[in-house]
Motif scaffolding. Structure first.
Motif, PDB file in Angstrom:
ATOM      1  N   LYS A 163       0.842  -1.190   0.000  1.00  0.00           N
ATOM      2  CA  LYS A 163       0.000   0.000   0.000  1.00  0.00           C
ATOM      3  C   LYS A 163       0.880   1.243   0.000  1.00  0.00           C
ATOM      4  O   LYS A 163       1.983   1.224   0.554  1.00  0.00           O
ATOM      5  CB  LYS A 163      -0.880   0.036   1.260  1.00  0.00           C
ATOM      6  N   GLY A 164       0.371   2.287  -0.561  1.00  0.00           N
ATOM      7  CA  GLY A 164       1.153   3.503  -0.567  1.00  0.00           C
ATOM      8  C   GLY A 164       0.324   4.704  -0.962  1.00  0.00           C
ATOM      9  O   GLY A 164      -0.826   4.577  -1.380  1.00  0.00           O
ATOM     10  N   TYR A 173      -3.816   6.776  -4.046  1.00  0.00           N
ATOM     11  CA  TYR A 173      -3.575   5.670  -3.124  1.00  0.00           C
ATOM     12  C   TYR A 173      -3.341   4.415  -3.928  1.00  0.00           C
ATOM     13  O   TYR A 173      -3.973   4.185  -4.949  1.00  0.00           O
ATOM     14  CB  TYR A 173      -4.789   5.479  -2.208  1.00  0.00           C
ATOM     15  N   ARG A 174      -2.424   3.599  -3.460  1.00  0.00           N
ATOM     16  CA  ARG A 174      -2.174   2.325  -4.096  1.00  0.00           C
ATOM     17  C   ARG A 174      -2.451   1.236  -3.060  1.00  0.00           C
ATOM     18  O   ARG A 174      -1.992   1.325  -1.932  1.00  0.00           O
ATOM     19  CB  ARG A 174      -0.714   2.269  -4.545  1.00  0.00           C
ATOM     20  N   SER A 175      -3.232   0.232  -3.431  1.00  0.00           N
ATOM     21  CA  SER A 175      -3.581  -0.803  -2.472  1.00  0.00           C
ATOM     22  C   SER A 175      -3.558  -2.160  -3.172  1.00  0.00           C
ATOM     23  O   SER A 175      -4.375  -2.426  -4.042  1.00  0.00           O
ATOM     24  CB  SER A 175      -4.976  -0.526  -1.917  1.00  0.00           C
ATOM     25  N   GLY A 176      -2.574  -2.973  -2.813  1.00  0.00           N
ATOM     26  CA  GLY A 176      -2.447  -4.271  -3.465  1.00  0.00           C
ATOM     27  C   GLY A 176      -2.566  -5.419  -2.480  1.00  0.00           C
ATOM     28  O   GLY A 176      -3.302  -5.330  -1.502  1.00  0.00           O
ATOM     29  N   ASP A 177      -1.834  -6.465  -2.715  1.00  0.00           N
ATOM     30  CA  ASP A 177      -1.915  -7.656  -1.879  1.00  0.00           C
ATOM     31  C   ASP A 177      -1.311  -7.431  -0.495  1.00  0.00           C
ATOM     32  O   ASP A 177      -0.543  -6.502  -0.282  1.00  0.00           O
ATOM     33  CB  ASP A 177      -1.135  -8.806  -2.539  1.00  0.00           C
TER      34      ASP A 177
END
Lengths: 351, 351, 351, 351
Positions: free
Chosen positions: B271-272, B288-292
């Motif tokens: 996430k970032g 916003y970045r939201s992954g695994d």
């Protein structure tokens, strides 16, 4: 305070037949919630919604095709068809909008935090008093079942003498454009503390840091109260997980309030520590007590609806809200002090 | 540091045939763990255990009937049959015992925190250097699979530029008699931070309160590092629930370390947040970045056993431990500064 | 199946300009969700809503003042302005309503479970085929990000050969009036199994009990598949806590799907067991493998909206839905078999 | 039963001065726990430990250098210095060892499950009765604080009329070599049910599957009791996560027992459902009640220590244990029935 606090769940007393005509300024993030919760409330009529952004207005049209819409807030502020204005806009606009509303003889409901400065808050309070108008600051949490129950547990002595209030309120985003994380998230806890801790704060210390060329996004605030009561608030826009947990320690019992739990938001622990000096001076005898845990049922009322009903009632029946202008001012004072402390990397600011 | 850090899990190189003869002073709360973990280690022999309390000695007798027991620590400190002393006693006794051991030509393993003052720590380091002896401070957490893995994630860039380290380490008890909650619980995080944050701390702010006529039992510590890195430690002896959770935020990823989880202690979030200014000056674009999420397997090594094996190896092979005297000193410096800040209700102390 | 399965998240291909005119029968518990999700969908128009209960109709009026309302479903069933009917009523009414719709040349979207009996399902399928109309059964879960991801993990071999599917779906209430807990809750898992297990079930065993003079309220269902795959469903209307958790074990990996988790619904464990016979016949060598855990990001799409968009697309572009009549029939067959087994306290029913 | 049940926490009554001399056969997985818990118990002496595996004996030597060790169990079985034998070996050896012990005039403590067949259990009970010796089956869970408390909540009417017992007991491994997952894990729940449900089971249904060429490793067992009480046990050696959770539903309250929770193992919910028929025949009126949750403090006693103390007391004071031979037999009967049902893929076996 107690009678006002109890109001929400009291049986309704017969009130006047009057109806409050409300205008809402701001239909961005929180405005739609205010509009939705006004629906179905007694003794009130939503007359107009204003937002400068056409896309937001379009949303308002879908939700309330029956209500007047405008991009020009002066229409609402000066309308003779409106008794009260809900200001649901960015913080830096609160003062001008609320001031204009009060000058035009309208009660105001203002989004938290009340204003950008102590001075603004004081000016609005003074203006409202002079014009015999009500100010209510949207400290929504005061109207949740959880906070109501905590207040009860403090008031009726269940927790015993208070030791500490320790809150963590973190998540990823939403970054605010005009305020830092303290002004965004700390008002929740500051208003709750103001409501449940029956003492005036003495001093505040805040530390924090910015990481994205903008506002402080991680911050830690300590508030000192008389009698060794201490409060701490951990706010963070950069947390990978969402946490809304508050620990409250008392001499007799301690509680954990996890606001993200669906069913067991409050857990009251029958735990405690006692200490006394033993025969020899150096000897310290500590005894721990650990009993049952108890999760009182918390009413699942929609807090904002209860708050708006209370707003209408306070105006129609001329009551002083628990979240009035002075309550909003007390929170802004702490926010200002926190900012001062933050700038000096944590110096103590007396309140 | 890196080579030392990797040591623990490296394949063992053929070392000298020598054997380290160890004496343990203190068989109260932590001493039994040291004794138990020495059992089965190669190249070492537990020779004697000392405790002034007969009940503790009785416990030692049951656990290790084959080892010499005494109430008089000078027997161990002056014995010619002992090469190294483990000091597992209250903090205020560390300096005298370690000093005497070093003066008698013995290496020392000292319980955390290293000493009661910076000055004591410096004197012991100087004495050890002069006598060519090793000091190791028992910063056990550095030898857990979780902290090793975190260090790896920092070192190999998985987290990206560090933003913050935010730790909560609270429970009910155990109240210490001679130190406050900061000296009791914060050394864990201070030593971990010292190990994983590749920067020197700049300033410290501590707030807290006492509630039982004894030492401060609730405290909040902020540590400022260069480059906008900030650390925060929440320690509390009066919490109804036990929490040992650390959030670490980085530019690329963020992690949550919950030390009470049996199986998934570490969770790494892809996430970032990215921020840039838009076309208009006021406009702030946040993405916003939201992954695994990913929970790397953490080795379930017993940390204290690994640490003691490392202690023996460092002595027999003349290596400098990562948790040497200077590492212990760095932690004591921060504890001293925290105490100073605490006394002034949160003033900034430059380090 | 794969191409249909992938449809939902594929980029939209240019379709015909046609528009589907839809009527909704039933505006009780689930109907409002269907109506809300139809809003904003392309190529469709909600024309009318029918409910025999005036209170429900009143709710429909507030939600969709622009749509025709009626208490008489024959108006919708025979209207020439309607192309498709959504049947969102109690199970025992599905057959008659769907049959009438099909006879009047309308496509149907039917709430789960499809019908009360296998025979009814077969008759509707036959009727639809004859009239070249589409049936879609509302197996909403197939359109969630979680189930889509599980299907992917099965299809691409991540889990390896399937071992078991074990689901617990319990809560307090809502008691249904016309069906037991198996017909109420098990269709979710039965349709998911039908979608992700690439084998036909062989036999079913169901046990359960009633406690409130009504229908069976606690039940346990086992389904045997070829190749030692076994499925189990635990459904309960009398649980003090809500649980929606499914364990899926495979030869290479295993997963836990907790549908109540906000963020980490799926956790994939790199764990496994291998077994072989040792030198001596009796000796059994078991080796466990335990690696990282991984929580793949699950798309937070609203499943019902995706399903309704898919319904419209299947009709306009003449595609066969994955949740077509035969899929609904397969679930009803298992429900019927479960009822048969339940009545005999758990006998095996071959499918 | 009640008096025996209460025994464990009662104040100790002055007993005879006699001492029980105990021999332990089997020092593999569970034996060390038995040996460790015998240490410090009053009125007993551990005389000898036997294990056929030299590596195990080596472990025993380290743990109890003062105790006689042997690889030949006949030495213990025939020794005149031993009054009671603890049989802590694989199930298939229980019968021969216990029989020999009883024939040699020794009381026996047998690991669960009691025996491999009903017939063996009956023979041992008959032999013990004839020789006036005690048999105790190691149903350890009966001596945990949690099960004691649950029994209390059932006995004192807190839960009201019982509805169901639903247990999930799954983890990864440990695969047993000589028994399937039902014989390995289900005895826990079967003995607990036998202890807390005051009714005799009527019928059993078991389903399950094997996946690794060995024994059934996933199984689901339903037990029917009179009065609509139903029990269900989900056991699984192939689960990626460990779960030990039991739901117990009653007319007045319901509870969740999560044995993996450190502090709040039991949660009692003040929840319920009431149902009555309305004015019209079809109308079913359901009312839900939802109040506080309460986690009673559960004593953190080590269950095995309490059980062994109880074993010694039962022998020295000639009391009948709650977990005597017949209790062990009742569990074996259900295991045998479960196996029968399993083989037929779930047929009902009357008990």
């Amino acid at each position: 305070m107690a009678s006002a606090a109890n109001y929400v769940y009291d049986t309704c007393q017969p009130g006047p037949a009057a109806e409050l005509r409300i205008g809402v300024i701001g239909y961005g993030y929180w405005g739609p919630n205010v509009v939705r919760n006004l629906q179905g409330l007694e003794n009130c009529q939503l007359v107009a919604i204003c937002d400068s952004n056409p896309a937001n207005l379009q949303g308002a049209r879908q939700a309330r095709p029956d209500v007047e819409l405008t991009r020009d807030c002066s229409e609402l502020l000066t309308s003779t068809q409106i008794d009260a204005i809900a200001v649901v806009t960015p913080v830096w606009t609160h003062f001008d909008l609320a001031k204009s509303a009060l000058q035009n003889g309208k009660h105001v409901f203002v989004e938290k935090p009340f204003t950008s400065t102590t001075q603004q808050a004081e000016e609005l309070i003074e203006l409202a008093t002079r014009n015999r108008l009500k100010i209510m600051v949207d400290h929504t949490f005061l109207f949740t079942g959880a906070v109501r129950k905590i207040r009860q547990l403090v008031d009726n002595g269940t927790l015993g003498k208070l030791y500490y209030y320790d809150s963590t309120r973190v998540n990823l985003g939403l970054f605010q454009h005009d305020i830092n994380v303290v002004w965004d998230l700390a008002p929740h806890d500051l208003s709750i503390m103001d409501y449940i801790i029956p003492k005036k704060p003495e001093a505040i210390v805040a530390t924090g840091e910015r990481h994205l060329n903008g506002h402080v996004d991680v911050a830690f605030i300590t508030i000192y109260f008389p009698g060794n009561v201490i409060a701490h608030i951990n706010v963070n826009w950069l947390s990978p997980v969402k946490v809304c947990t508050t620990l409250i320690g008392g001499e007799k019992r301690m509680l954990v309030w996890n606001d993200l739990e669906a069913d067991e938001k409050l857990k009251v622990y029958d735990k405690g520590v006692q200490m006394r000096t033993g025969h020899e001076i150096y000897e310290l005898l500590v005894s721990y007590r650990s009993g049952d845990m108890w999760a009182p049922k918390v009413e699942p009322t929609e807090a904002l609806k209860a708050e708006l009903a209370y707003f209408i009632d306070c105006i129609l029946n001329d009551r002083t809200p628990i979240n009035d202008g002075p309550a909003g001012l007390r929170v802004v004072k702490m926010l200002e002090a926190a900012d001062q402390s933050l700038k000096k990397r944590g110096t103590t600011i007396r309140l």
